[in-house]
Design a protein around this motif. Structure first.
Motif, PDB file in Angstrom:
ATOM      1  N   VAL A  70     -13.525  26.663  24.946  1.00  0.00           N
ATOM      2  CA  VAL A  70     -12.240  26.441  24.274  1.00  0.00           C
ATOM      3  C   VAL A  70     -11.307  27.626  24.481  1.00  0.00           C
ATOM      4  CG1 VAL A  70     -11.153  26.144  22.020  1.00  0.00           C
ATOM      5  CG2 VAL A  70     -13.200  24.857  22.578  1.00  0.00           C
ATOM      6  N   THR A 105      -7.801  27.443  26.334  1.00  0.00           N
ATOM      7  CA  THR A 105      -6.578  27.847  25.639  1.00  0.00           C
ATOM      8  C   THR A 105      -5.814  28.896  26.436  1.00  0.00           C
ATOM      9  OG1 THR A 105      -7.656  27.401  23.524  1.00  0.00           O
ATOM     10  CG2 THR A 105      -5.682  28.753  23.478  1.00  0.00           C
ATOM     11  N   GLY A 136      -5.456  25.565  19.769  1.00  0.00           N
ATOM     12  CA  GLY A 136      -6.692  26.138  20.306  1.00  0.00           C
ATOM     13  C   GLY A 136      -7.503  26.838  19.236  1.00  0.00           C
ATOM     14  N   VAL A 149      -9.240  24.311  17.072  1.00  0.00           N
ATOM     15  CA  VAL A 149     -10.425  23.756  17.724  1.00  0.00           C
ATOM     16  C   VAL A 149     -11.596  24.735  17.626  1.00  0.00           C
ATOM     17  CG1 VAL A 149     -11.389  23.029  19.935  1.00  0.00           C
ATOM     18  CG2 VAL A 149      -9.104  22.292  19.267  1.00  0.00           C
ATOM     19  N   LEU A 206     -13.063  24.422  14.211  1.00  0.00           N
ATOM     20  CA  LEU A 206     -13.824  23.172  14.098  1.00  0.00           C
ATOM     21  C   LEU A 206     -15.164  23.273  14.827  1.00  0.00           C
ATOM     22  CD1 LEU A 206     -10.978  20.531  14.553  1.00  0.00           C
ATOM     23  CD2 LEU A 206     -12.128  21.214  12.444  1.00  0.00           C
ATOM     24  N   VAL A 207     -15.165  23.977  15.942  1.00  0.00           N
ATOM     25  CA  VAL A 207     -16.425  24.170  16.671  1.00  0.00           C
ATOM     26  C   VAL A 207     -17.402  24.974  15.828  1.00  0.00           C
ATOM     27  CG1 VAL A 207     -17.458  25.350  18.651  1.00  0.00           C
ATOM     28  CG2 VAL A 207     -15.450  23.917  18.968  1.00  0.00           C
TER      29      VAL A 207
END
Length: 316
Positions: free
Chosen positions: A72, A76, A100, A103, A106-107
């Motif tokens: 990610v 990004t 980014g 995300v 969230l990861v």
């Protein structure tokens, strides 16, 4: 051994190896994991379930987290570079960077959820340590016999938190003496003054860590006898067993097999168990005292009955 062979070979200018050298060198690479497995499984250097659990957690959760975050972050950064090269507006670039970062967060949440599911699926007992301790806190409150109470406490705590050494000390005449312990081949006979630095520390705090090797630890004010007693118990964490500011006893916990520190959740649940245990121990003491008084009363009554029978025989 393999590294030594390679270094010596490179030092002498060799870049190739005959099979009779390469095969033993590659075979040496298996010695380390086999040795670790032998020490863990046969000599119980660590709990096997803890080793497997942490290995799976690292592989599935932390490894996944690191890989996804790298992907990610790279995407990004690449997107920001592309947008910059295309002369995109600052608002577009900021929005892309914010997306980014979202995300990445969230990861991280996904990784934590994955780790919890691994625990639930493969290591239900370890995952439910908080439930075990909560049930223990409710159970000890209703126990009135001292010996079963101490056995239940020590074994359940050792099982739930993977702590090999757990000891209970009771206040007997101003001395904290060992009443029950698990994890010792030969339980040490220790005595700690309830009015000493350790006792005062227990009366003033819900729990205290015993950093025996820390120069700034509170144990510097304790005497050699107290430090020696805690060393023999392998104490890392001490919890008071008290009721109404009265120190009934203390619970000593050694280091976990995983060498991880006690978490705030562990301390909260252990504190609840210690509070209920202090109440149960005081009830047990009062129950034993009442039983003794009843027995003494019955004994005196029986002696009076015998005296009455003797008098009746002497005076017809």
């Amino acid at each position: 051994a393999p590294m030594l062979v390679f270094l010596m070979s490179f030092a002498t200018g060799r870049r190739t190896f005959p099979e009779w050298v390469a095969l033993p060198v590659l075979g040496f690479l298996l010695v380390l994991p086999l040795t670790m497995a032998y020490v863990i499984v046969v000599h119980r250097a660590m709990d096997v379930r803890v080793v497997v659990r942490q290995g799976l957690q690292y592989l599935l959760a932390r490894g996944t987290l690191g890989a996804l975050q790298l992907v990610v972050s790279s995407a990004t950064l690449a997107g920001a570079i592309v947008l910059a090269s295309e002369s995109a507006s600052f608002a577009t670039q900021a929005l892309f960077m914010a997306a980014g970062l979202l995300v990445v967060v969230l990861v991280r949440r996904f990784s934590e959820t994955l780790r919890e599911r691994v625990d639930r699926r493969f290591f239900r007992e370890a995952y439910d340590a908080d439930q075990i301790l909560s049930e223990l806190a409710d159970k000890v409150r209703t126990m009135v016999e001292t010996r079963p109470l101490l056995e239940t406490m020590t074994h359940r705590i050792a099982e739930a938190l993977h702590v090999p050494r757990v000891a209970i000390l009771l206040n007997e005449g101003g001395q904290l003496t060992l009443a029950y312990a698990v994890g010792f081949a030969d339980p040490p006979q220790v005595a700690i003054a309830a009015a000493g630095p350790t006792g005062r520390r227990l009366q003033g705090e819900a729990h205290t860590r015993a950093h025996l090797r820390d120069r700034d630890s509170w144990l510097r004010n304790a005497g050699d006898e107290e430090r020696h007693a805690l060393e023999r118990l392998g104490t890392e964490l001490l919890l008071p067993l008290s009721l109404n500011q009265k120190l009934v006893g203390a619970m000593s916990l050694g280091a976990k097999r995983s060498e991880e520190p006690y978490s705030p959740s562990d301390l909260r649940l252990l504190g609840s168990v210690a509070t209920q245990a202090g109440l149960a121990l005081e009830n047990s003491r009062l129950n034993a005292q009442i039983t003794l008084e009843i027995a003494e009363r019955e004994k005196r009554g029986r002696e009076l009955e015998i005296a009455r029978e003797v008098q009746e025989r002497l005076f017809p």
